[in-house]
Design a protein around this motif. Sequence first.
Motif, short mmCIF file in Angstrom:
data_model
loop_
_atom_site.label_atom_id
_atom_site.label_comp_id
_atom_site.label_asym_id
_atom_site.label_seq_id
_atom_site.Cartn_x
_atom_site.Cartn_y
_atom_site.Cartn_z
N LYS A 33 2.79 31.46 -27.99
CA LYS A 33 3.36 32.65 -28.63
C LYS A 33 2.47 33.12 -29.79
CE LYS A 33 8.21 31.58 -27.51
NZ LYS A 33 9.54 31.27 -28.07
N GLU A 34 1.94 32.17 -30.54
CA GLU A 34 1.03 32.55 -31.63
C GLU A 34 -0.24 33.22 -31.07
OE1 GLU A 34 0.35 28.91 -33.71
OE2 GLU A 34 2.03 29.25 -35.09
N ILE A 35 -0.74 32.69 -29.95
CA ILE A 35 -1.90 33.31 -29.33
C ILE A 35 -1.58 34.73 -28.88
CG2 ILE A 35 -3.44 33.17 -27.32
CD1 ILE A 35 -3.24 30.11 -27.54
N ALA A 36 -0.38 34.92 -28.34
CA ALA A 36 0.03 36.27 -27.92
C ALA A 36 0.09 37.22 -29.11
CB ALA A 36 1.39 36.20 -27.22
N SER A 37 0.55 36.73 -30.25
CA SER A 37 0.59 37.58 -31.44
C SER A 37 -0.82 37.94 -31.91
CB SER A 37 1.37 36.89 -32.56
OG SER A 37 0.68 35.73 -33.00
N VAL A 38 -1.77 37.01 -31.76
CA VAL A 38 -3.17 37.31 -32.10
C VAL A 38 -3.72 38.39 -31.17
CG1 VAL A 38 -5.51 36.35 -32.19
CG2 VAL A 38 -3.59 35.01 -33.07
N SER A 45 -5.23 46.82 -33.41
CA SER A 45 -6.30 47.16 -34.35
C SER A 45 -7.64 47.40 -33.65
CB SER A 45 -6.46 46.06 -35.39
OG SER A 45 -6.82 44.84 -34.77
N LYS A 46 -7.68 47.17 -32.31
CA LYS A 46 -8.89 47.34 -31.50
C LYS A 46 -10.04 46.47 -32.00
CE LYS A 46 -7.73 52.04 -30.08
NZ LYS A 46 -8.17 53.44 -29.99
N GLU A 47 -9.70 45.22 -32.36
CA GLU A 47 -10.70 44.24 -32.81
C GLU A 47 -10.92 43.23 -31.69
OE1 GLU A 47 -10.63 42.81 -36.94
OE2 GLU A 47 -8.78 43.96 -37.15
N VAL A 48 -12.09 43.26 -31.10
CA VAL A 48 -12.40 42.38 -29.97
C VAL A 48 -12.49 40.92 -30.42
CG1 VAL A 48 -14.07 41.91 -28.13
CG2 VAL A 48 -13.59 44.26 -28.80
N ARG A 49 -12.88 40.69 -31.67
CA ARG A 49 -13.05 39.30 -32.13
C ARG A 49 -11.72 38.56 -32.14
NH1 ARG A 49 -11.98 38.92 -37.72
NH2 ARG A 49 -11.52 40.93 -38.71
N ARG A 50 -10.62 39.26 -32.32
CA ARG A 50 -9.31 38.59 -32.26
C ARG A 50 -9.00 38.13 -30.84
NH1 ARG A 50 -5.85 39.44 -36.71
NH2 ARG A 50 -6.64 40.94 -38.24
N ARG A 53 -10.96 35.07 -30.21
CA ARG A 53 -10.31 33.94 -30.88
C ARG A 53 -9.14 33.42 -30.05
NH1 ARG A 53 -6.51 34.44 -36.15
NH2 ARG A 53 -6.05 32.24 -36.46
N ALA A 54 -8.38 34.31 -29.45
CA ALA A 54 -7.25 33.90 -28.61
C ALA A 54 -7.73 33.09 -27.40
CB ALA A 54 -6.47 35.13 -28.16
N VAL A 55 -8.86 33.49 -26.83
CA VAL A 55 -9.40 32.74 -25.69
C VAL A 55 -9.82 31.34 -26.12
CG1 VAL A 55 -11.27 32.68 -24.00
CG2 VAL A 55 -10.12 34.84 -24.49
N ARG A 56 -10.44 31.22 -27.29
CA ARG A 56 -10.84 29.90 -27.80
C ARG A 56 -9.62 29.01 -28.03
NH1 ARG A 56 -14.26 33.02 -31.11
NH2 ARG A 56 -12.90 32.66 -32.89
N LEU A 57 -8.57 29.57 -28.59
CA LEU A 57 -7.35 28.79 -28.83
C LEU A 57 -6.73 28.34 -27.52
CD1 LEU A 57 -5.79 30.92 -31.72
CD2 LEU A 57 -6.90 28.69 -31.92
N THR A 58 -6.83 29.16 -26.48
CA THR A 58 -6.26 28.80 -25.19
C THR A 58 -6.99 27.61 -24.58
OG1 THR A 58 -5.69 31.13 -24.84
CG2 THR A 58 -5.62 29.69 -22.91
N VAL A 59 -8.30 27.56 -24.76
CA VAL A 59 -9.09 26.45 -24.21
C VAL A 59 -8.61 25.13 -24.80
CG1 VAL A 59 -11.40 25.46 -24.12
CG2 VAL A 59 -11.09 27.90 -23.75
N GLU A 119 -3.30 43.97 -22.56
CA GLU A 119 -3.98 42.73 -22.94
C GLU A 119 -3.07 41.51 -22.74
OE1 GLU A 119 -5.93 46.09 -24.96
OE2 GLU A 119 -3.86 45.43 -24.74
N ILE A 120 -1.79 41.65 -23.08
CA ILE A 120 -0.86 40.54 -22.90
C ILE A 120 -0.67 40.25 -21.41
CG2 ILE A 120 1.51 39.78 -23.27
CD1 ILE A 120 -0.04 39.79 -25.81
N GLU A 121 -0.57 41.30 -20.61
CA GLU A 121 -0.40 41.11 -19.16
C GLU A 121 -1.60 40.41 -18.55
OE1 GLU A 121 0.15 43.84 -15.14
OE2 GLU A 121 0.41 44.73 -17.12
N ILE A 122 -2.81 40.86 -18.91
CA ILE A 122 -4.02 40.23 -18.37
C ILE A 122 -4.13 38.78 -18.84
CG2 ILE A 122 -6.53 40.32 -18.35
CD1 ILE A 122 -5.15 42.45 -16.66
N TYR A 123 -3.72 38.53 -20.09
CA TYR A 123 -3.75 37.15 -20.59
C TYR A 123 -2.79 36.26 -19.78
CZ TYR A 123 -3.17 33.14 -23.66
OH TYR A 123 -3.11 31.86 -24.15
#
Length: 491
Positions: A33-38, A45-50, A53-59, A119-123
């Motif tokens: 859920k925290e990753i989804a909020s990120v 905000s259209k920030e790709v770095r966030r 970061r979500a992908v790294r947390l998922t790993v 983005e949430i759906e693709i995640y």
Amino acid sequence: MPEDVKMNDSEPQPAAPAPAAAAPALSTVHHLKEIASVIEAGSLSKEVRRISRAVRLTVALRRRLGARDVSAFLDFALPASSEAYARLTALLPKEDDTEMEVDAAAPATQISIKHGLPEIEIYCYMLVLIFLIDQKKYDEAKACAAASIARLRSLNRRTVDVLASRLYFYYSYVYELTNSLAEIRGNLLALHRMATLHRDELGQETLLNLLLRNYLHYNLYDQAEKLRSKAPRFEAHSNQQFCRYLFYLGKIRTIQLEYTDAKESLLQAARKAPTTARGFRIQCNKWAIIVRLLLGEIPERTVFMQKGMKKALTPYFELTNAVRVGDLELFRAVADKFASTFSADRTRNLIVRLRHNVIRTGLRNISISYSRISLADIAKKLRLDSENPVADAESIVAKAIRDGAIDATIDHANGWMVSKETGDVYSTNEPQIAFNSRIAFCLNMHNEAVKAMRFPPNSHKEKESAEKRRERLQQEEELAKHMAEEDDDDF
């Protein structure tokens, strides 16, 4: 001297401070859920770095995922009436023996996200696909991958690009696991064309590497080179993708007999790869060793003694020793002994090419040791097993003299090879060439280090607030913490 004062045991002692209670561990679902909020924050905000970061947390959470965790997250992230929710929940296993983790204490703040974000759906597609691959449910994983790719075709958002590149990788990976890569080659080409039109640079790099891997898997080196030469220039937005690209480029160059370029690409891939990507670095070193032997070089002993690689590189160490000695019989014995290993590494055809190098090395050793030697003795020392070894020895010596491998002449009348006196190497241009190559290497590494430096957009214009600074430091700390897991997963 004053006497020691005895402490009365009966006196009450101050109570030791109680150890602080350990903070209760949060469940996997809460982390998701925290990753989804990120991801939501990055999307708005259209920030790709966030998103990165979500992908790294998922790993980091990958090994803890269970069917109930994924199902509970889908209930949280997707509307129950959506098509994606119905499709993904149908792919998950109905029963799971593992119990879902429950928070020991409810979090202070409840997490909620906005439904309907692409983005949430693709995640969610990516999370379910990773879970199915880990559970070895490849048929369901193929269905999930196909559905996710169909959904990606209708999207053109820069914040989706990072997630899309990961989906492309797992899409190809699940077909590779089932040995059916040829089925998706047309889809990968169409996706690469789409990524080029959408100016999705990370997607272009990922798909180009997947296509090269697809071609090389079936030994289609000519097609791979045609695609590589006509594709847009590789800009190296991802270090992992750039390492893969260099490795595939090195393999193509090796097959095309362009050994100098192949050696540079393979060694650069091995240096750039993270230390945790041991399997990838072993493959790079295996091919680099063969290429260096084909160039007439002998790799240093330290190459074979790298941490964690000694056992895997043992066949190549024995092969190098045979080439260094110039013993054709020993070379044949090593090639037969480790034939299965060389076939699995797809280097057997390259090792066949090394036979000429073994003969040339042995001939060079003979020319250094003898000022004059008969061609019959040369054939005997090289252990040539042909019908007319003397004639073969004469042609081999003549070719070596023409190529500049040895400095000698042939006395055809007496059947001798006469070696010329060895001159001072420092009177030639060889030291200058060696220094020039080292200087060029250092300059190239400096230029690549400068290009690899990244900064947030417009960081030189706006002043950083305390809150943004705290957030940046937290992200850097998380990046350093999860880098090992990410690299290990990527390679």
